[in-house]
Design a protein around this motif. Structure first.
Motif, mmCIF file in Angstrom:
data_model
loop_
_atom_site.group_PDB
_atom_site.id
_atom_site.type_symbol
_atom_site.label_atom_id
_atom_site.label_comp_id
_atom_site.label_asym_id
_atom_site.label_seq_id
_atom_site.Cartn_x
_atom_site.Cartn_y
_atom_site.Cartn_z
ATOM 1 N N ALA A 236 0.846 -1.199 0.000
ATOM 2 C CA ALA A 236 0.000 0.000 0.000
ATOM 3 C C ALA A 236 0.882 1.250 0.000
ATOM 4 O O ALA A 236 2.110 1.158 0.181
ATOM 5 N N THR A 237 0.254 2.399 -0.196
ATOM 6 C CA THR A 237 0.991 3.667 -0.184
ATOM 7 C C THR A 237 0.321 4.680 0.744
ATOM 8 O O THR A 237 -0.859 4.560 1.084
ATOM 9 N N LEU A 238 1.108 5.664 1.119
ATOM 10 C CA LEU A 238 0.644 6.865 1.823
ATOM 11 C C LEU A 238 1.367 8.036 1.177
ATOM 12 O O LEU A 238 2.566 7.925 0.895
ATOM 13 N N ALA B 66 -0.931 5.258 15.886
ATOM 14 C CA ALA B 66 0.056 5.441 16.960
ATOM 15 C C ALA B 66 1.495 5.466 16.451
ATOM 16 O O ALA B 66 2.383 6.029 17.095
ATOM 17 N N ASP B 67 1.738 4.866 15.293
ATOM 18 C CA ASP B 67 3.103 4.845 14.762
ATOM 19 C C ASP B 67 3.509 6.168 14.124
ATOM 20 O O ASP B 67 4.693 6.442 13.948
ATOM 21 N N ASP B 68 2.541 6.987 13.743
ATOM 22 C CA ASP B 68 2.878 8.161 12.929
ATOM 23 C C ASP B 68 3.843 9.110 13.635
ATOM 24 O O ASP B 68 4.745 9.666 13.007
ATOM 25 N N ILE B 69 3.678 9.253 14.944
ATOM 26 C CA ILE B 69 4.568 10.166 15.675
ATOM 27 C C ILE B 69 5.999 9.619 15.745
ATOM 28 O O ILE B 69 6.950 10.349 16.022
ATOM 29 N N ARG C 181 -9.287 13.169 6.873
ATOM 30 C CA ARG C 181 -10.089 12.404 7.834
ATOM 31 C C ARG C 181 -10.648 11.255 7.022
ATOM 32 O O ARG C 181 -11.397 11.447 6.080
ATOM 33 N N LYS C 182 -10.218 10.030 7.371
ATOM 34 C CA LYS C 182 -10.566 8.862 6.560
ATOM 35 C C LYS C 182 -11.989 8.416 6.879
ATOM 36 O O LYS C 182 -12.333 8.223 8.040
ATOM 37 N N LYS C 183 -12.801 8.264 5.855
ATOM 38 C CA LYS C 183 -14.211 7.952 6.086
ATOM 39 C C LYS C 183 -14.507 6.464 6.070
ATOM 40 O O LYS C 183 -15.515 6.026 6.606
HETATM 41 N N1 LIG Z 1 -0.479 1.829 11.198
HETATM 42 C C1 LIG Z 1 -0.707 2.628 10.156
HETATM 43 N N2 LIG Z 1 -0.187 3.875 10.124
HETATM 44 C C2 LIG Z 1 -0.399 4.720 9.083
HETATM 45 O O1 LIG Z 1 0.094 5.858 9.130
HETATM 46 N N3 LIG Z 1 -1.133 4.363 7.991
HETATM 47 C C3 LIG Z 1 -1.646 3.148 7.986
HETATM 48 C C4 LIG Z 1 -1.459 2.225 9.036
HETATM 49 N N4 LIG Z 1 -2.122 1.058 8.705
HETATM 50 C C5 LIG Z 1 -2.686 1.296 7.498
HETATM 51 N N5 LIG Z 1 -2.396 2.538 7.058
HETATM 52 C C6 LIG Z 1 -2.843 3.141 5.789
HETATM 53 C C7 LIG Z 1 -1.967 2.790 4.647
HETATM 54 C C8 LIG Z 1 -2.903 2.894 3.470
HETATM 55 O O2 LIG Z 1 -2.882 4.214 2.951
HETATM 56 C C9 LIG Z 1 -4.269 2.598 4.047
HETATM 57 C C10 LIG Z 1 -4.758 1.222 3.615
HETATM 58 O O3 LIG Z 1 -6.080 1.037 3.848
HETATM 59 P P1 LIG Z 1 -7.308 1.424 2.887
HETATM 60 O O4 LIG Z 1 -8.458 0.733 3.500
HETATM 61 O O5 LIG Z 1 -7.398 2.912 2.735
HETATM 62 O O6 LIG Z 1 -6.963 0.847 1.463
HETATM 63 P P2 LIG Z 1 -7.841 1.128 0.178
HETATM 64 O O7 LIG Z 1 -7.942 2.611 -0.092
HETATM 65 O O8 LIG Z 1 -7.247 0.285 -0.906
HETATM 66 O O9 LIG Z 1 -9.241 0.655 0.680
HETATM 67 P P3 LIG Z 1 -10.343 -0.193 0.041
HETATM 68 O O10 LIG Z 1 -10.669 0.540 -1.226
HETATM 69 O O11 LIG Z 1 -11.423 -0.107 1.104
HETATM 70 O O12 LIG Z 1 -9.726 -1.561 -0.129
HETATM 71 O O13 LIG Z 1 -4.137 2.660 5.461
#
Ligand SMILES: Nc1[nH]c(=O)nc2c1ncn2[C@H]1C[C@H](O)[C@@H](COP(=O)(O)OP(=O)(O)OP(=O)(O)O)O1
Length: 162
Positions: free
Chosen positions: A18-20, A128-131, A33-35
């Motif tokens: 995955a990406t951020l 919790a890891d972000d900091i 804000r993730k919905k």
């Molecule tokens: N511990 C953590 N700390 C962090 O900063 N980001 C995290 C994390 N665990 C997961 N993420 C982020 C990484 C990635 O951007 C996201 C992955 O989850 P998502 O459900 O957003 O994936 P998708 O957008 O592909 O979702 P779907 O379309 O529902 O499959 O969550």
């Protein structure tokens, strides 16, 4: 599974790549804000799971487009985070940073855009890891972190910076 030492990191592979992506402009950082999805309700960078056939960079750009209706310009790779959950799930997150974008950030079904000053990042509402790693990224370091989570509780972590 109680600590990072209980995991064989030599053979570890995240179930989901995955990406951020963090856009940083004019001393501000663009967060969401993730919905829905993993971490719904939390504040995070835009991002998500890799789709078949795309590169990490393509995923990083697509996820920002889908979540915020903007296109990050020239995202650069900053580091990676390896997350193991005690229930067996795991996710390998590749993190990017960009300093500019095309378009106007807009709310979507997935996210609400939020700008914060770099000295006012709302870590208490984030994973919790972000900091642990985000301040290093903001200093310009590359990083590789390993984390063990039970739900959204961080049990153990280790960060290498380069
Ligand atoms: N511990 C953590 N700390 C962090 O900063 N980001 C995290 C994390 N665990 C997961 N993420 C982020 C990484 C990635 O951007 C996201 C992955 O989850 P998502 O459900 O957003 O994936 P998708 O957008 O592909 O979702 P779907 O379309 O529902 O499959 O969550």
């Amino acid at each position: 599974m109680q600590s990072l030492q209980d995991i064989d990191w030599n053979t570890w592979q995240g179930k989901d790549p995955a990406t951020l992506t963090f856009i940083i402009k004019d001393e501000q950082i663009l967060l969401i804000r993730k919905k829905r999805g993993l971490g719904a309700g939390k504040i995070n960078g835009p991002g998500g799971r890799l789709e078949p056939g795309e590169t990490m960079l393509e995923c990083a750009i697509r996820e920002v487009q889908e979540e915020l209706c903007i296109t990050p310009i020239d995202p650069i790779f900053c580091g990676e985070s390896l997350f193991q959950f005690t229930d067996g799930y795991s996710i390998h997150v590749h993190t990017y940073m960009a300093h500019d974008f095309e378009g106007t950030p807009a709310e979507t079904d997935e996210a609400i855009p939020l700008w914060f000053p770099l000295d006012g990042i709302p870590y208490e509402e984030m994973w919790a890891d972000d900091i642990v790693w985000l301040p290093e990224m903001l200093k310009g370091s590359q990083f590789k972190g390993r984390y063990l989570f039970d739900g959204d509780r961080m049990l153990d972590h280790h960060l290498d910076i380069f």
